[in-house]
Design an enzyme around this catalytic site. Structure first.
Site, PDB file in Angstrom:
ATOM      1  N   SER A  92      -2.314  15.118 -13.920  1.00 45.83           N
ATOM      2  CA  SER A  92      -3.652  15.255 -14.492  1.00 45.83           C
ATOM      3  C   SER A  92      -3.857  16.679 -14.985  1.00 45.83           C
ATOM      4  O   SER A  92      -3.284  17.632 -14.441  1.00 45.83           O
ATOM      5  CB  SER A  92      -4.705  14.936 -13.424  1.00 45.83           C
TER       6      SER A  92
ATOM      7  N   ASP B 138       0.873  -1.166   0.000  1.00 48.50           N
ATOM      8  CA  ASP B 138       0.000   0.000   0.000  1.00 48.50           C
ATOM      9  C   ASP B 138       0.913   1.220   0.000  1.00 48.50           C
ATOM     10  O   ASP B 138       1.740   1.385   0.901  1.00 48.50           O
ATOM     11  CB  ASP B 138      -0.878  -0.013   1.253  1.00 48.50           C
TER      12      ASP B 138
ATOM     13  N   TYR C  27      -8.343  16.581  -5.012  1.00 47.16           N
ATOM     14  CA  TYR C  27      -7.627  15.889  -6.089  1.00 47.16           C
ATOM     15  C   TYR C  27      -6.737  16.851  -6.863  1.00 47.16           C
ATOM     16  O   TYR C  27      -5.551  16.586  -7.088  1.00 47.16           O
ATOM     17  CB  TYR C  27      -8.630  15.222  -7.030  1.00 47.16           C
ATOM     18  N   SER C  28      -7.303  17.984  -7.273  1.00 49.20           N
ATOM     19  CA  SER C  28      -6.527  18.955  -8.045  1.00 49.20           C
ATOM     20  C   SER C  28      -5.342  19.477  -7.244  1.00 49.20           C
ATOM     21  O   SER C  28      -4.245  19.660  -7.783  1.00 49.20           O
ATOM     22  CB  SER C  28      -7.422  20.126  -8.466  1.00 49.20           C
TER      23      SER C  28
END
Length: 250
Positions: free
Chosen positions: A134, A57, A147-148
């Protein structure tokens, strides 16, 4: 070539492993889901690759540092840092537990793994480090703040490494894809602009790696639109962002 890939049991990591699987490459595949990782490894071996699997993990930072020491002793030619998670799109306040998990997985785990590897690459004065970021890192929408933010932090980290390691002959690449068909995007319940198949996305990513693109954002039209919006006056940006994004959290 000895290639290390994180998040290799599904999505883009799985597709990248299968793309690079050949008798010319040695693959080190890292993921936390044992059965899926074993399946990907078996398919890669059928294509002729020598494969080592590591069950871990990425949020276990001590384990990641241990893995980094182990793989660096055997040598690394290319490492693709692909492991990442999203909590989807929400108009509410992201719970701290989710925010923390995103930063651990998408950002902090990266340095835990690279810390022991980078000095070895510097010693041999060669190697490639590839970050899968991303397009969301270029403009932070109100329904994907965590996330960003984690991906923008990753971009900043990669940029600094590029400047630091260029003198040692080490290529540092940041790949910023838009929406690609994967386990992560399949959770989205809104129309994803310029949506790409996995095959198209992987072809674009691997071509950018082959060309050693320092920063590569795609698809071009989507990336260009984001850059244009980013240059607009704040009042106009506010209207565009509100119109295009808040409905995702409904």
């Amino acid at each position: 070539m000895r290639i290390v890939i994180t998040g290799a049991s599904s999505g883009l990591g799985e597709a990248l492993a299968l793309y690079y699987a050949s008798n010319e490459n040695q693959l080190v595949l890292i993921a936390r889901r044992e059965e899926r990782l074993a399946d990907v490894a078996a398919r890669c071996r059928k294509k002729g690759a020598e494969v080592e699997t590591i069950l871990a993990d990425v949020n276990d930072f001590g384990r990641m540092q241990e893995i980094g020491r182990g793989v660096s002793e055997k040598g690394v030619d290319r490492i693709i840092l692909n492991a990442g998670v999203s909590v989807g799109h929400s108009g509410g306040v992201t719970p701290f537990e989710d925010f923390e998990r995103l930063f651990k997985t998408n950002f902090l785990s990266v340095h835990a793994l690279l810390e022991p590897i980078i000095p070895k690459l510097m010693e041999k004065k060669s190697g490639e480090i590839v970050f899968i970021s991303s397009l969301a890192s270029l403009l932070t929408m109100p329904t994907s703040i965590a996330y960003s933010s984690s991906k923008r932090a990753l971009n900043a980290y990669a940029e600094g490494l590029h400047y630091q390691l260029k003198a040692y002959g080490i290529s540092v690449m940041t790949i910023m894809p838009g929406f690609i068909d994967s386990e992560m995007t399949q959770k989205n319940r809104f129309k994803m602009p310029f949506f790409m198949t996995t095959e198209v996305g992987i072809r674009r990513i691997t071509d950018a790696i082959k060309r050693k693109k320092i920063r590569y954002a795609f698809p071009f039209r989507f990336a260009l639109m984001i850059r244009i919006v980013s240059t607009l006056p704040q009042s106009l940006r506010d209207k565009i962002v509100h119109f295009t994004n808040f409905k995702k959290g409904d």
